[in-house]
Design a protein around this motif. Structure first.
Motif, PDB file in Angstrom:
ATOM      1  N   UNK A 110      -8.179   7.646   2.854  1.00 22.51           N
ATOM      2  CA  UNK A 110      -8.309   8.965   3.480  1.00 22.51           C
ATOM      3  C   UNK A 110      -9.373   8.952   4.571  1.00 22.51           C
ATOM      4  N   UNK A 111     -10.404   8.177   4.392  1.00 18.27           N
ATOM      5  CA  UNK A 111     -11.506   8.146   5.358  1.00 18.27           C
ATOM      6  C   UNK A 111     -11.219   7.262   6.569  1.00 18.27           C
ATOM      7  N   UNK A 112     -10.234   6.406   6.492  1.00 15.63           N
ATOM      8  CA  UNK A 112     -10.006   5.440   7.556  1.00 15.63           C
ATOM      9  C   UNK A 112      -8.831   5.777   8.455  1.00 15.63           C
ATOM     10  N   UNK A 113      -8.136   6.867   8.225  1.00 14.37           N
ATOM     11  CA  UNK A 113      -6.988   7.211   9.055  1.00 14.37           C
ATOM     12  C   UNK A 113      -5.760   6.395   8.718  1.00 14.37           C
ATOM     13  N   UNK A 114      -5.661   5.938   7.468  1.00 12.73           N
ATOM     14  CA  UNK A 114      -4.525   5.143   7.029  1.00 12.73           C
ATOM     15  C   UNK A 114      -3.726   5.892   5.975  1.00 12.73           C
ATOM     16  N   UNK A 115      -2.465   5.540   5.854  1.00 12.85           N
ATOM     17  CA  UNK A 115      -1.571   6.112   4.858  1.00 12.85           C
ATOM     18  C   UNK A 115      -1.101   4.966   3.983  1.00 12.85           C
ATOM     19  N   UNK A 116      -1.209   5.113   2.672  1.00  8.79           N
ATOM     20  CA  UNK A 116      -0.811   4.048   1.748  1.00  8.79           C
ATOM     21  C   UNK A 116       0.532   4.356   1.107  1.00  8.79           C
ATOM     22  N   UNK A 117       1.341   3.317   0.975  1.00  5.37           N
ATOM     23  CA  UNK A 117       2.628   3.457   0.313  1.00  5.37           C
ATOM     24  C   UNK A 117       2.501   3.178  -1.170  1.00  5.37           C
ATOM     25  N   UNK A 118       3.583   3.347  -1.908  1.00  2.00           N
ATOM     26  CA  UNK A 118       3.551   3.126  -3.352  1.00  2.00           C
ATOM     27  C   UNK A 118       3.396   1.649  -3.688  1.00  2.00           C
ATOM     28  N   UNK A 158       2.836  -5.348  -4.846  1.00  2.00           N
ATOM     29  CA  UNK A 158       2.695  -5.229  -3.393  1.00  2.00           C
ATOM     30  C   UNK A 158       2.743  -3.766  -2.969  1.00  2.00           C
ATOM     31  N   UNK A 159       2.189  -3.533  -1.801  1.00  2.00           N
ATOM     32  CA  UNK A 159       2.222  -2.194  -1.211  1.00  2.00           C
ATOM     33  C   UNK A 159       2.017  -2.325   0.293  1.00  2.00           C
ATOM     34  N   UNK A 160       2.231  -1.237   0.986  1.00  2.00           N
ATOM     35  CA  UNK A 160       2.008  -1.224   2.429  1.00  2.00           C
ATOM     36  C   UNK A 160       0.972  -0.161   2.768  1.00  2.00           C
ATOM     37  N   UNK A 161       0.324  -0.356   3.908  1.00  2.00           N
ATOM     38  CA  UNK A 161      -0.643   0.591   4.441  1.00  2.00           C
ATOM     39  C   UNK A 161      -0.345   0.714   5.928  1.00  2.00           C
ATOM     40  N   UNK A 162      -0.310   1.950   6.428  1.00  2.00           N
ATOM     41  CA  UNK A 162       0.035   2.183   7.833  1.00  2.00           C
ATOM     42  C   UNK A 162      -0.970   3.130   8.479  1.00  2.00           C
ATOM     43  N   UNK A 163      -1.065   3.075   9.807  1.00  2.00           N
ATOM     44  CA  UNK A 163      -1.929   4.022  10.508  1.00  2.00           C
ATOM     45  C   UNK A 163      -1.392   5.446  10.342  1.00  2.00           C
ATOM     46  N   UNK A 164      -2.285   6.383  10.236  1.00  2.00           N
ATOM     47  CA  UNK A 164      -1.900   7.783  10.022  1.00  2.00           C
ATOM     48  C   UNK A 164      -0.943   8.333  11.083  1.00  2.00           C
ATOM     49  N   UNK A 218       9.806   2.279   7.739  1.00  2.00           N
ATOM     50  CA  UNK A 218       9.504   1.056   8.483  1.00  2.00           C
ATOM     51  C   UNK A 218       8.663   0.085   7.649  1.00  2.00           C
ATOM     52  N   UNK A 219       7.591   0.580   7.063  1.00  2.00           N
ATOM     53  CA  UNK A 219       6.679  -0.298   6.321  1.00  2.00           C
ATOM     54  C   UNK A 219       7.277  -0.755   4.996  1.00  2.00           C
ATOM     55  N   UNK A 220       8.054   0.095   4.350  1.00  2.00           N
ATOM     56  CA  UNK A 220       8.696  -0.321   3.098  1.00  2.00           C
ATOM     57  C   UNK A 220       9.713  -1.421   3.361  1.00  2.00           C
ATOM     58  N   UNK A 221      10.431  -1.316   4.465  1.00  2.00           N
ATOM     59  CA  UNK A 221      11.381  -2.366   4.840  1.00  2.00           C
ATOM     60  C   UNK A 221      10.631  -3.670   5.119  1.00  2.00           C
ATOM     61  N   UNK A 222       9.543  -3.588   5.851  1.00  2.00           N
ATOM     62  CA  UNK A 222       8.742  -4.776   6.159  1.00  2.00           C
ATOM     63  C   UNK A 222       8.169  -5.402   4.891  1.00  2.00           C
ATOM     64  N   UNK A 223       7.653  -4.577   3.980  1.00  2.00           N
ATOM     65  CA  UNK A 223       7.118  -5.079   2.711  1.00  2.00           C
ATOM     66  C   UNK A 223       8.203  -5.812   1.934  1.00  2.00           C
TER      67      UNK A 223
END
Length: 140
Positions: free
Chosen positions: A17-25, A104-110, A119-124
């Motif tokens: 939350x503090x870094x401007x990122x969004x985390x996936x499951x 595994x999980x993904x993290x993306x810019x907000x 997009x990130x789930x496909x890449x993961x």
């Protein structure tokens, strides 16, 4: 949920939350392989390196490898190159065969929050497929 797991999860949530990122499951799976534990561990390590992961922790005795594949420095927001992929592998077994447990999980810019889930789930998933194919190549 154990107290230590809750602490790690809440720390990750706050940091994200503090870094401007969004985390996936977080996704977990266990795959049996037909090679020995030692061979599976060596292949897993090779696969993680081939996918350009920054290895955070390596423990060959416990069969543990954790790492993060960071976003490309020139990736456009909204592309798969902007996604980080986090991966933990645990290899268990003996000389007869092994099991590889992945988390595994993904993290993306907000700014790509709307596209990230797709997009990130496909890449993961694609990264994990390549890692698994390196550990246990498909039968020919």
């Amino acid at each position: 949920m154990r107290r230590s797991d809750l602490l790690v999860f809440s720390t990750l949530s706050i940091a994200t939350a503090c870094t401007g990122l969004v985390a996936g499951p977080e996704t977990s799976a266990t795959v049996p392989v037909t090679v020995s534990r030692d061979s599976a561990y060596v292949r897993a390590r090779r696969a993680v390196q081939a996918e350009s992961f920054t290895v955070d922790k390596v423990d060959s005795t416990a069969g543990l490898i954790t790492g993060t594949r960071y976003a490309s420095s020139n990736a456009r927001i909204g592309s798969s190159g902007a996604c980080r992929v986090r991966l933990a592998l645990r290899v268990q077994g003996n000389t007869e065969g092994a099991q590889v447990a992945t988390t595994s999980s993904w993290v993306a810019p907000e700014p790509m929050e709307e596209k990230a889930a797709t997009v990130c789930e496909k890449e993961r998933g694609e990264v994990l497929t390549r890692v698994n194919q390196t550990i246990e190549p498909p039968a020919q």
